[in-house]
Design an enzyme around this catalytic site. Structure first.
Site, PDB file in Angstrom:
ATOM      1  N   LYS A 180      -0.295  -4.443  36.306  1.00  0.00           N
ATOM      2  CA  LYS A 180       0.740  -4.469  35.105  1.00  0.00           C
ATOM      3  C   LYS A 180       1.353  -5.669  35.149  1.00  0.00           C
ATOM      4  O   LYS A 180       2.202  -5.919  36.041  1.00  0.00           O
ATOM      5  CB  LYS A 180       1.696  -3.234  35.271  1.00  0.00           C
ATOM      6  CG  LYS A 180       2.444  -2.926  33.940  1.00  0.00           C
ATOM      7  CD  LYS A 180       3.548  -2.233  34.130  1.00  0.00           C
ATOM      8  CE  LYS A 180       4.887  -2.863  34.375  1.00  0.00           C
ATOM      9  NZ  LYS A 180       5.260  -3.842  33.513  1.00  0.00           N
ATOM     10  N   GLY A 233       8.895  -9.022  41.961  1.00  0.00           N
ATOM     11  CA  GLY A 233      10.093  -8.638  41.105  1.00  0.00           C
ATOM     12  C   GLY A 233      11.527  -8.695  41.727  1.00  0.00           C
ATOM     13  O   GLY A 233      11.708  -9.250  42.797  1.00  0.00           O
ATOM     14  N   SER A 234      12.584  -8.231  41.071  1.00  0.00           N
ATOM     15  CA  SER A 234      13.762  -8.168  41.683  1.00  0.00           C
ATOM     16  C   SER A 234      14.011  -7.154  42.527  1.00  0.00           C
ATOM     17  O   SER A 234      13.181  -6.261  42.750  1.00  0.00           O
ATOM     18  CB  SER A 234      14.628  -7.715  40.501  1.00  0.00           C
ATOM     19  OG  SER A 234      14.346  -6.480  40.107  1.00  0.00           O
ATOM     20  N   LEU A 236      16.166  -4.961  42.936  1.00  0.00           N
ATOM     21  CA  LEU A 236      16.545  -3.561  42.389  1.00  0.00           C
ATOM     22  C   LEU A 236      15.212  -2.856  42.157  1.00  0.00           C
ATOM     23  O   LEU A 236      15.012  -1.782  42.419  1.00  0.00           O
ATOM     24  CB  LEU A 236      17.487  -3.683  41.364  1.00  0.00           C
ATOM     25  CG  LEU A 236      17.724  -2.546  40.656  1.00  0.00           C
ATOM     26  CD1 LEU A 236      18.542  -1.961  41.619  1.00  0.00           C
ATOM     27  CD2 LEU A 236      18.579  -2.715  39.266  1.00  0.00           C
ATOM     28  N   GLY A 238      12.504  -3.213  43.260  1.00  0.00           N
ATOM     29  CA  GLY A 238      11.709  -3.403  44.676  1.00  0.00           C
ATOM     30  C   GLY A 238      12.118  -1.927  45.374  1.00  0.00           C
ATOM     31  O   GLY A 238      11.376  -1.341  45.726  1.00  0.00           O
ATOM     32  N   GLU A 256       7.560  -8.416  47.132  1.00  0.00           N
ATOM     33  CA  GLU A 256       8.288  -9.938  47.093  1.00  0.00           C
ATOM     34  C   GLU A 256       9.361  -9.903  46.259  1.00  0.00           C
ATOM     35  O   GLU A 256       9.231  -9.855  44.894  1.00  0.00           O
ATOM     36  CB  GLU A 256       7.137 -10.857  46.878  1.00  0.00           C
ATOM     37  CG  GLU A 256       5.869 -10.925  47.514  1.00  0.00           C
ATOM     38  CD  GLU A 256       5.961 -11.800  48.884  1.00  0.00           C
ATOM     39  OE1 GLU A 256       7.012 -12.576  48.736  1.00  0.00           O
ATOM     40  OE2 GLU A 256       5.282 -11.521  49.753  1.00  0.00           O
ATOM     41  N   CYS A 290      12.398 -17.491  42.086  1.00  0.00           N
ATOM     42  CA  CYS A 290      12.986 -16.816  43.372  1.00  0.00           C
ATOM     43  C   CYS A 290      13.694 -17.622  44.191  1.00  0.00           C
ATOM     44  O   CYS A 290      14.430 -17.108  45.120  1.00  0.00           O
ATOM     45  CB  CYS A 290      11.986 -15.776  43.992  1.00  0.00           C
ATOM     46  SG  CYS A 290      10.470 -16.698  44.158  1.00  0.00           S
ATOM     47  N   GLU A 384      21.804 -13.123  42.430  1.00  0.00           N
ATOM     48  CA  GLU A 384      20.776 -13.904  41.911  1.00  0.00           C
ATOM     49  C   GLU A 384      21.200 -14.179  40.233  1.00  0.00           C
ATOM     50  O   GLU A 384      21.193 -13.226  39.645  1.00  0.00           O
ATOM     51  CB  GLU A 384      19.486 -13.461  42.088  1.00  0.00           C
ATOM     52  CG  GLU A 384      18.357 -14.106  41.739  1.00  0.00           C
ATOM     53  CD  GLU A 384      17.109 -13.425  41.998  1.00  0.00           C
ATOM     54  OE1 GLU A 384      16.975 -12.296  41.687  1.00  0.00           O
ATOM     55  OE2 GLU A 384      16.045 -14.099  42.182  1.00  0.00           O
TER      56      GLU A 384
HETATM   57  P1  NAD Z   1      11.935  -7.079  37.384  1.00  0.00           P
HETATM   58  O1  NAD Z   1      12.201  -6.487  38.676  1.00  0.00           O
HETATM   59  O2  NAD Z   1      12.703  -6.805  36.334  1.00  0.00           O
HETATM   60  O3  NAD Z   1      10.385  -6.653  36.858  1.00  0.00           O
HETATM   61  C1  NAD Z   1       9.302  -7.196  37.718  1.00  0.00           C
HETATM   62  C2  NAD Z   1       8.031  -6.137  37.132  1.00  0.00           C
HETATM   63  O4  NAD Z   1       8.428  -4.902  37.419  1.00  0.00           O
HETATM   64  C3  NAD Z   1       7.883  -6.057  35.521  1.00  0.00           C
HETATM   65  O5  NAD Z   1       6.388  -6.086  35.525  1.00  0.00           O
HETATM   66  C4  NAD Z   1       8.688  -4.873  35.102  1.00  0.00           C
HETATM   67  O6  NAD Z   1       7.932  -4.304  33.936  1.00  0.00           O
HETATM   68  C5  NAD Z   1       8.143  -3.690  36.425  1.00  0.00           C
HETATM   69  N1  NAD Z   1       9.245  -2.679  36.357  1.00  0.00           N
HETATM   70  C6  NAD Z   1      10.414  -2.703  36.018  1.00  0.00           C
HETATM   71  N2  NAD Z   1      10.867  -1.381  36.374  1.00  0.00           N
HETATM   72  C7  NAD Z   1       9.896  -0.806  37.105  1.00  0.00           C
HETATM   73  C8  NAD Z   1       9.720   0.565  37.544  1.00  0.00           C
HETATM   74  N3  NAD Z   1      10.920   1.201  37.872  1.00  0.00           N
HETATM   75  N4  NAD Z   1       8.686   0.831  38.300  1.00  0.00           N
HETATM   76  C9  NAD Z   1       7.611  -0.079  38.507  1.00  0.00           C
HETATM   77  N5  NAD Z   1       7.624  -1.284  37.742  1.00  0.00           N
HETATM   78  C10 NAD Z   1       8.847  -1.742  37.130  1.00  0.00           C
HETATM   79  O7  NAD Z   1      11.731  -8.788  37.569  1.00  0.00           O
HETATM   80  P2  NAD Z   1      11.610  -9.818  36.737  1.00  0.00           P
HETATM   81  O8  NAD Z   1      12.821  -9.980  35.687  1.00  0.00           O
HETATM   82  O9  NAD Z   1      10.346  -9.688  35.629  1.00  0.00           O
HETATM   83  O10 NAD Z   1      11.516 -11.152  37.490  1.00  0.00           O
HETATM   84  C11 NAD Z   1      12.567 -11.628  38.023  1.00  0.00           C
HETATM   85  C12 NAD Z   1      12.648 -11.232  39.488  1.00  0.00           C
HETATM   86  O11 NAD Z   1      11.585 -11.562  40.603  1.00  0.00           O
HETATM   87  C13 NAD Z   1      13.876 -12.235  40.268  1.00  0.00           C
HETATM   88  O12 NAD Z   1      14.495 -11.244  40.978  1.00  0.00           O
HETATM   89  C14 NAD Z   1      12.939 -13.123  41.166  1.00  0.00           C
HETATM   90  O13 NAD Z   1      13.775 -13.431  42.213  1.00  0.00           O
HETATM   91  C15 NAD Z   1      11.805 -11.987  41.358  1.00  0.00           C
HETATM   92  N6  NAD Z   1      10.699 -12.984  42.262  1.00  0.00           N
HETATM   93  C16 NAD Z   1      10.331 -12.874  43.385  1.00  0.00           C
HETATM   94  C17 NAD Z   1       9.339 -13.645  43.649  1.00  0.00           C
HETATM   95  C18 NAD Z   1       8.767 -13.829  45.294  1.00  0.00           C
HETATM   96  O14 NAD Z   1       7.773 -14.070  45.485  1.00  0.00           O
HETATM   97  N7  NAD Z   1       9.736 -13.274  46.293  1.00  0.00           N
HETATM   98  C19 NAD Z   1       8.279 -14.255  42.853  1.00  0.00           C
HETATM   99  C20 NAD Z   1       8.953 -14.403  41.411  1.00  0.00           C
HETATM  100  C21 NAD Z   1       9.879 -13.741  41.007  1.00  0.00           C
END
Ligand code: NAD
Length: 483
Positions: A180, A233-234, A236, A238, A256, A290, A384
């Protein structure tokens, strides 16, 4: 922009399930908006619960044959995919500019993705276990086996790098996948789905869906037939992914997550070089990274000298149309991110001193911004921001700066600038982060052969060329007793 969109036609907007492109079962779509002009680039099919279930069913059905195909033949598919991605780098770069506002001049993800597929095409031979005859009459061996259906959920800031960093090892290990993409950046994943079709993958091995966290992401995370999930992703979200696993089938979870990375600059460092590195570390991708070095700690006796170089570097960044090859700095991805960064700048105006940038521009642009004189407890220092906004603080002693650098729930990345080797080693050991870079920030252009991942709330597990296969393999022991 119109010319670029025309050159990319037809832009794929459908879901890719069981080897076929199709519309969403609900008929719902969502818009992808070019953050520079706010024009709609595409209307993308939004996956509903039924679509996720269909994708998982397709992946489950395709799993036994894909697993039994063997490393060699799976590698052939991955090699072809790598070539197809490499040929598509210019198109992928333009699509990403149109979705997230990343300047085409700063697009590296396509090459990273092609390299990942190439590496894992050849690397899965290392999927081997152990054998033991330590107990008389017993022959024991361990095998590494794929989980089955792997769910892959990615963010919007580096879509192709994240897609490939998860999908290449998952497939090489013999899993089938449902990916996704982010609702903010689905277009390169769908373009990639066309490459999967072109290369001729068996139906169901790769499924790609577009949609929101709710319902598409959460349905995947809670799915009883998904046995492993890899999420970037974030922090939260995670936590929600871990919770979804706990309340469904205890699927294997790899995350991650976010960061609040410190860069520590000692008085013996090459200050000009440190300024260049830390400028790039917070400005690249408009700070939407990130590992962005959003907290700089500079030793108090060299602050003035460092700031002289750092201010000049930050002020020199060329903002503009992401599709213009001369642009270095694009807008934030959307209104939500722009507003969020703006709010942090407003807090900084009250609690500290803004010495460069601030004053957000119209059109989702945030100028590279420097904040000084904040309290360590300020939200600006703790959360962040995900924008080109950096807090510069001072320190006197090594002990003091280690304490400050570690005073966060994040632990993804840190940088130390010094020419004292002993100190570099001491700091590298003392800082609680998954990666510590000495005399560099994250974006050093080195290959992904280290382990990448977070301490504390920055994630669990590691990715990297030599590490990622493990995320998609479970270990079985077979015990054979002589008759
Ligand atoms: P996000 O957590 O809002 O979304 C990430 C993904 O999760 C999206 O595809 C979103 O649709 C999905 N998602 C949202 N709620 C969900 C749920 N309840 N269940 C399952 N999936 C869900 O993050 P974002 O705004 O897309 O990305 C930015 C964040 O990602 C920042 O915090 C950044 O630091 C982090 N990030 C981390 C790395 C790493 O390797 N550590 C790399 C890139 C980005």
């Amino acid at each position: 922009m119109a010319e670029t969109i025309k050159s990319l036609q037809p832009i794929e907007t459908r879901l890719f399930i069981n080897g076929e492109f199709r519309n969403s079962s609900s008929g719902k779509t969502f818009d992808v908006i070019y953050p520079y002009t706010k024009d709609v680039v595409a209307q993308v099919q939004e996956a509903d619960v039924k679509d996720v279930n269909d994708a998982v069913d397709a992946a489950e059905a395709a799993f036994p044959a894909w697993r039994d195909l063997g490393v060699d033949k799976r590698g052939d598919y991955l090699r072809k995919l790598s070539d197809a991605v490499r040929e598509s780098i210019p198109d992928l770069g333009k699509l990403e500019s149109l979705s997230i506002g990343r300047p085409v001049s700063m697009y590296h993800d396509g090459k990273m993705a092609a390299d990942q597929f190439r590496f894992f095409a050849d690397h899965a031979w290392t999927t081997q276990g152990t054998a033991s005859t330590n107990t008389p009459g017993i022959f024991k061996m361990t095998l590494k086996e794929p989980y089955g259906v792997a769910g892959l959920i990615i963010p919007w800031n580096f879509p192709m790098a994240n897609l490939a960093g998860k999908m290449a090892p998952a497939l090489a290990a013999g899993n089938t996948v449902v990916l996704k993409s982010s609702e903010k950046a689905p277009l390169t994943s769908l373009y990639f789905a066309k490459l999967v079709e072109k290369v001729g993958f068996p139906p169901g091995v790769v499924n790609i869906i577009s949609g929101y966290g709710q319902p598409a992401g959460s349905t995947l995370a809670e799915h009883m037939k998904v046995r492993a999930i890899s999420f970037t992703g974030s922090s939260l979200t995670g936590q929600r992914i871990h919770a979804a696993s706990a309340k469904s089938n205890l699927k294997h979870v790899h995350t991650e997550l976010g960061g609040k990375s410190p860069a520590i600059i000692f008085d013996d460092a090459n200050l000009e070089s440190a300024a260049q590195h830390t400028m790039f570390g917070i400005q690249f991708n408009s700070g939407q990274v990130c590992i962005a070095n959003s907290r700089i700690y500079v030793q108090d006796n060299v602050k003035e000298n460092f700031m002289h170089h750092f201010q000049a570097a930050m002020a020199s960044v060329k903002m503009g149309d992401p599709l213009d090859p001369n642009t270095q700095h694009g807008p934030q991805i959307d209104h939500l991110q722009y507003k969020r960064v703006k709010e942090f700048i407003e807090i900084a105006e009250k609690e500290g001193k803004i010495t460069l940038g601030g004053n957000p521009d119209e059109g989702y642009f945030i100028k590279p911004t420097i904040i000084e004189d904040l309290s360590e407890d300020s939200r600006v220092m703790k959360e962040e921001i995900f924008g080109p906004v950096v807090a510069v603080q001072t320190f006197k002693t090594e002990e003091e700066v280690i304490q400050k650098a570690n005073a966060t729930e994040f632990g993804l990345f840190a940088s130390v600038f010094t020419t004292d080797l002993d100190r570099a080693i001491r700091l590298s050991r003392a800082i609680q982060a998954g990666t510590v870079a000495v005399n560099a920030t994250g974006i050093t252009g080195s290959a992904g052969d280290g382990a990448f991942g977070g301490y504390k709330m920055s994630g669990s597990g590691r990715e990297g060329l030599l590490y990622s296969l493990e995320n998609y393999l479970q270990t079985k022991t077979i015990v054979i007793k002589s008759a």
